[in-house]
Design an enzyme around this catalytic site. Sequence first.
Site, PDB file in Angstrom:
ATOM      1  N   THR A 121       0.848  -1.197   0.000  1.00 51.68           N
ATOM      2  CA  THR A 121       0.000   0.000   0.000  1.00 51.68           C
ATOM      3  C   THR A 121       0.881   1.242   0.000  1.00 51.68           C
ATOM      4  OG1 THR A 121      -1.581  -1.247   1.285  1.00 51.68           O
ATOM      5  CG2 THR A 121      -1.914   1.130   1.201  1.00 51.68           C
ATOM      6  N   LEU A 151      -6.542  -8.571   1.309  1.00 58.84           N
ATOM      7  CA  LEU A 151      -6.623  -9.731   2.195  1.00 58.84           C
ATOM      8  C   LEU A 151      -6.591  -9.315   3.665  1.00 58.84           C
ATOM      9  CD1 LEU A 151      -3.522 -10.343   3.438  1.00 58.84           C
ATOM     10  CD2 LEU A 151      -3.179 -11.096   1.100  1.00 58.84           C
ATOM     11  N   GLU A 153      -5.560 -10.588   7.492  1.00 62.17           N
ATOM     12  CA  GLU A 153      -4.766 -11.603   8.176  1.00 62.17           C
ATOM     13  C   GLU A 153      -5.724 -12.530   8.918  1.00 62.17           C
ATOM     14  OE1 GLU A 153      -1.456 -10.049  10.433  1.00 62.17           O
ATOM     15  OE2 GLU A 153      -1.077  -8.596   8.852  1.00 62.17           O
ATOM     16  N   ASN A 206      -9.734   1.023   3.183  1.00 59.70           N
ATOM     17  CA  ASN A 206      -9.301   0.869   4.573  1.00 59.70           C
ATOM     18  C   ASN A 206      -9.802   2.018   5.446  1.00 59.70           C
ATOM     19  OD1 ASN A 206      -8.139  -1.574   4.234  1.00 59.70           O
ATOM     20  ND2 ASN A 206      -6.024  -0.887   4.328  1.00 59.70           N
ATOM     21  N   LEU A 248     -19.034  -3.625  11.939  1.00 55.68           N
ATOM     22  CA  LEU A 248     -19.809  -2.828  12.893  1.00 55.68           C
ATOM     23  C   LEU A 248     -19.772  -3.518  14.254  1.00 55.68           C
ATOM     24  CD1 LEU A 248     -22.941  -1.590  10.897  1.00 55.68           C
ATOM     25  CD2 LEU A 248     -20.971  -0.263  11.666  1.00 55.68           C
ATOM     26  N   GLY A 251     -16.065  -2.426  20.234  1.00 54.74           N
ATOM     27  CA  GLY A 251     -15.102  -3.027  21.155  1.00 54.74           C
ATOM     28  C   GLY A 251     -13.937  -2.100  21.410  1.00 54.74           C
ATOM     29  N   GLY A 255      -6.729  -2.495  15.268  1.00 54.83           N
ATOM     30  CA  GLY A 255      -5.263  -2.512  15.290  1.00 54.83           C
ATOM     31  C   GLY A 255      -4.788  -3.119  13.987  1.00 54.83           C
ATOM     32  N   CYS A 258      -2.490  -2.462   8.996  1.00 54.97           N
ATOM     33  CA  CYS A 258      -3.082  -1.655   7.922  1.00 54.97           C
ATOM     34  C   CYS A 258      -3.932  -0.476   8.383  1.00 54.97           C
ATOM     35  CB  CYS A 258      -3.889  -2.553   6.997  1.00 54.97           C
ATOM     36  SG  CYS A 258      -2.828  -3.591   5.976  1.00 54.97           S
ATOM     37  N   LYS A 319      -5.898  -9.427  16.185  1.00 57.07           N
ATOM     38  CA  LYS A 319      -7.195 -10.058  15.899  1.00 57.07           C
ATOM     39  C   LYS A 319      -6.970 -11.556  16.039  1.00 57.07           C
ATOM     40  CE  LYS A 319      -8.375 -10.708  11.539  1.00 57.07           C
ATOM     41  NZ  LYS A 319      -8.696 -10.532  10.123  1.00 57.07           N
TER      42      LYS A 319
HETATM   43  C1  UDX Z   1       3.819  -4.916   3.992  1.00 62.25           C
HETATM   44  C2  UDX Z   1       3.346  -3.508   4.313  1.00 62.25           C
HETATM   45  O1  UDX Z   1       3.444  -3.288   5.688  1.00 62.25           O
HETATM   46  C3  UDX Z   1       1.976  -3.254   3.801  1.00 62.25           C
HETATM   47  O2  UDX Z   1       1.551  -1.935   4.039  1.00 62.25           O
HETATM   48  C4  UDX Z   1       2.011  -3.457   2.367  1.00 62.25           C
HETATM   49  O3  UDX Z   1       0.740  -3.293   1.824  1.00 62.25           O
HETATM   50  C5  UDX Z   1       2.611  -4.809   1.995  1.00 62.25           C
HETATM   51  O4  UDX Z   1       3.831  -5.048   2.642  1.00 62.25           O
HETATM   52  P1  UDX Z   1       3.483  -7.184   5.267  1.00 62.25           P
HETATM   53  O5  UDX Z   1       3.629  -8.231   4.228  1.00 62.25           O
HETATM   54  O6  UDX Z   1       2.539  -7.445   6.378  1.00 62.25           O
HETATM   55  O7  UDX Z   1       2.955  -5.831   4.600  1.00 62.25           O
HETATM   56  O8  UDX Z   1       4.927  -6.750   5.809  1.00 62.25           O
HETATM   57  P2  UDX Z   1       6.088  -7.642   6.398  1.00 62.25           P
HETATM   58  O9  UDX Z   1       5.511  -8.884   7.016  1.00 62.25           O
HETATM   59  O10 UDX Z   1       6.938  -6.731   7.199  1.00 62.25           O
HETATM   60  O11 UDX Z   1       6.913  -8.148   5.106  1.00 62.25           O
HETATM   61  C6  UDX Z   1       7.745  -7.377   4.323  1.00 62.25           C
HETATM   62  C7  UDX Z   1       8.850  -8.293   3.759  1.00 62.25           C
HETATM   63  O12 UDX Z   1       9.626  -7.570   2.809  1.00 62.25           O
HETATM   64  C8  UDX Z   1       9.820  -8.817   4.812  1.00 62.25           C
HETATM   65  O13 UDX Z   1       9.929 -10.222   4.720  1.00 62.25           O
HETATM   66  C9  UDX Z   1      11.156  -8.142   4.476  1.00 62.25           C
HETATM   67  O14 UDX Z   1      12.285  -8.937   4.782  1.00 62.25           O
HETATM   68  C10 UDX Z   1      10.989  -7.945   2.978  1.00 62.25           C
HETATM   69  N1  UDX Z   1      11.836  -6.893   2.405  1.00 62.25           N
HETATM   70  C11 UDX Z   1      11.945  -5.683   2.982  1.00 62.25           C
HETATM   71  C12 UDX Z   1      12.558  -7.153   1.233  1.00 62.25           C
HETATM   72  O15 UDX Z   1      12.518  -8.250   0.704  1.00 62.25           O
HETATM   73  N2  UDX Z   1      13.299  -6.156   0.674  1.00 62.25           N
HETATM   74  C13 UDX Z   1      13.449  -4.943   1.253  1.00 62.25           C
HETATM   75  O16 UDX Z   1      14.146  -4.078   0.714  1.00 62.25           O
HETATM   76  C14 UDX Z   1      12.732  -4.696   2.451  1.00 62.25           C
HETATM   77  C1  UDX Z   2      -7.534  -5.060   6.863  1.00 60.48           C
HETATM   78  C2  UDX Z   2      -8.583  -5.025   5.727  1.00 60.48           C
HETATM   79  O1  UDX Z   2      -9.788  -5.679   6.192  1.00 60.48           O
HETATM   80  C3  UDX Z   2      -8.043  -5.716   4.486  1.00 60.48           C
HETATM   81  O2  UDX Z   2      -8.977  -5.616   3.416  1.00 60.48           O
HETATM   82  C4  UDX Z   2      -6.719  -5.043   4.080  1.00 60.48           C
HETATM   83  O3  UDX Z   2      -6.137  -5.689   2.978  1.00 60.48           O
HETATM   84  C5  UDX Z   2      -5.742  -5.044   5.245  1.00 60.48           C
HETATM   85  O4  UDX Z   2      -6.344  -4.441   6.398  1.00 60.48           O
HETATM   86  P1  UDX Z   2      -6.622  -6.835   8.622  1.00 60.48           P
HETATM   87  O5  UDX Z   2      -6.001  -5.651   9.268  1.00 60.48           O
HETATM   88  O6  UDX Z   2      -5.771  -8.031   8.342  1.00 60.48           O
HETATM   89  O7  UDX Z   2      -7.304  -6.411   7.217  1.00 60.48           O
HETATM   90  O8  UDX Z   2      -7.844  -7.366   9.545  1.00 60.48           O
HETATM   91  P2  UDX Z   2      -9.345  -6.882   9.788  1.00 60.48           P
HETATM   92  O9  UDX Z   2     -10.175  -8.104   9.899  1.00 60.48           O
HETATM   93  O10 UDX Z   2      -9.790  -5.882   8.831  1.00 60.48           O
HETATM   94  O11 UDX Z   2      -9.287  -6.240  11.250  1.00 60.48           O
HETATM   95  C6  UDX Z   2      -8.588  -5.036  11.533  1.00 60.48           C
HETATM   96  C7  UDX Z   2      -8.860  -4.586  12.947  1.00 60.48           C
HETATM   97  O12 UDX Z   2     -10.198  -4.092  13.071  1.00 60.48           O
HETATM   98  C8  UDX Z   2      -8.719  -5.666  14.012  1.00 60.48           C
HETATM   99  O13 UDX Z   2      -8.034  -5.140  15.126  1.00 60.48           O
HETATM  100  C9  UDX Z   2     -10.145  -6.010  14.399  1.00 60.48           C
HETATM  101  O14 UDX Z   2     -10.262  -6.466  15.724  1.00 60.48           O
HETATM  102  C10 UDX Z   2     -10.832  -4.665  14.209  1.00 60.48           C
HETATM  103  N1  UDX Z   2     -12.282  -4.754  13.943  1.00 60.48           N
HETATM  104  C11 UDX Z   2     -12.719  -5.343  12.790  1.00 60.48           C
HETATM  105  C12 UDX Z   2     -13.201  -4.212  14.837  1.00 60.48           C
HETATM  106  O15 UDX Z   2     -12.812  -3.658  15.874  1.00 60.48           O
HETATM  107  N2  UDX Z   2     -14.528  -4.286  14.545  1.00 60.48           N
HETATM  108  C13 UDX Z   2     -15.000  -4.867  13.409  1.00 60.48           C
HETATM  109  O16 UDX Z   2     -16.233  -4.872  13.215  1.00 60.48           O
HETATM  110  C14 UDX Z   2     -14.070  -5.415  12.498  1.00 60.48           C
END
Ligand code: UDX
Ligand code: UDX
Length: 429
Positions: A121, A151, A153, A206, A248, A251, A255, A258, A319
């Site tokens: 992102t 997606l 998590e 988001n 909705l 709580g 967190g 994203c 979560k």
């Molecule tokens: C990350 C971002 O946080 C999110 O906003 C974005 O949309 C997608 O990438 P996430 O996959 O959850 O999401 O991050 P993370 O689990 O930290 O993985 C990033 C990976 O990139 C790590 O494995 C890191 O080692 C790797 N990386 C980082 C590289 O391969 N090259 C680099 O230069 C820096």
């Molecule tokens: C989110 C987006 O849903 C996903 O589309 C995007 O690609 C990445 O960010 P993620 O952060 O993995 O996904 O989980 P999500 O299920 O969205 O939950 C995010 C947070 O919101 C959690 O802390 C969850 O507890 C909270 N949440 C979710 C609430 O407090 N209330 C709700 O009704 C739904």
Amino acid sequence: MNIVVIGTGYVGLVTAAVLAKLGHRVWGLDVDESKVHRLQQSEIPFFEPGLKELVVQGLKKGNLQFTTTYAQVVPSAEVIFICVGTPAKKDGGYDLSYIFQSAKTIGQNLKKYTVVCIKSTVPPGTANEVKKIIHKQTKIPFDVAACPEFLKEGSAVADSLHPSRVVIGVESKRAKELLLKLHRPIKAPRLVCDINSAQMIKYAANAFLATKISFINSIARICDAVGADVGTVSQGLSLDPRISGQFLQAGLGYGGSCFPKDTWALISFARKLGYDFKFLKEVDQINQEQINYLVQKIIKSCGGSVEGKVLTILGLSFKPETDDIREARSIPLIKKLQEKGAKIKACDPVALENAAKVLKEVKLFKDPYLALENSSALILVTEWDEFKNLNFSKVGQIMAKKVIIDGRNIYDSKKLKKLGFQYKGVGRG
Ligand code: UDX
Ligand code: UDX
């Protein structure tokens, strides 16, 4: 097709494994050597249901492989996905240096036309920067594109195999056709548009989902004050198809890697463009305040002070079904309770190792009953199934005080009150 996915974190590894499952030849590339070594041995560096099976399958079939070397995989790639991390900066914006570093190295290794598709992102405009960086390194033709991921998590594999939509941001017909071909096995509506719009879709999605959560948490405050039930209110809202009941759930607020980071980044990005996004600032503010709101509830339920009292936190991950603790609500909550003098015991099925790196003076348990022994309050933070189905007769016997504060509104308050517990949810009695 020959695909390279750069960054094998939560987003990249799921993307790589799912594309291999769909029949493509995929290389997952990461700069972290130990991570790549573990992946080559089918060891998954984090917890995500269903992911290990896909990785094992891909490695066995031979169409999913891992490397640290750009030169080994970039020359033959048709599409390269950039999925590297984009950490938050102090001003709320993103640190895009990993994106730019990987663009530079891609440029140095291109040997034929390739589509470089950004999945991380990033703010609109980043694709142009990436294009300039690659251009500086090579004369080989290429296209930059953006396919944001949606997606969640905990359900990332299913979300990637059956997404709500596939958004393809492109600026050439050639890139469009290649990306449509790549996504052909996925049954979902397609939206092909320009790159900036694709990236704005991700931000707006988001920000909107975060808004729904802060909205219902504000409604919950009023419910608390008048004795209404926010769960029933959500149910009533969900019956209106214009609103939809998803996201909705009142709580402790949101967190994860994203929602917090993306709302801060959108506020910061808008500010740079001369727009003060007050509305989204308020969404963030409400989310931050939700922690203090719960702390006040806990203090009240504990008779006016938590000083010297043992409190048990159930759930540390942001979560359920993940070990990810990035921006998890448990962390600021625990720190604030410690500041008030509480002694914290905490329990989580899979996030203890990650939590131990950031929490100080917290006793960590895998077994909720051990965590609840002699405790003055049960504080539910993450709604894992393990915590939904506790034996409350047993819980009542082992706790020092029968107090439950339900930060995710999962328990049956009537049943608990019958068992002699003092119960408080968020926006419900
Ligand atoms: C990350 C971002 O946080 C999110 O906003 C974005 O949309 C997608 O990438 P996430 O996959 O959850 O999401 O991050 P993370 O689990 O930290 O993985 C990033 C990976 O990139 C790590 O494995 C890191 O080692 C790797 N990386 C980082 C590289 O391969 N090259 C680099 O230069 C820096
Ligand atoms: C989110 C987006 O849903 C996903 O589309 C995007 O690609 C990445 O960010 P993620 O952060 O993995 O996904 O989980 P999500 O299920 O969205 O939950 C995010 C947070 O919101 C959690 O802390 C969850 O507890 C909270 N949440 C979710 C609430 O407090 N209330 C709700 O009704 C739904």
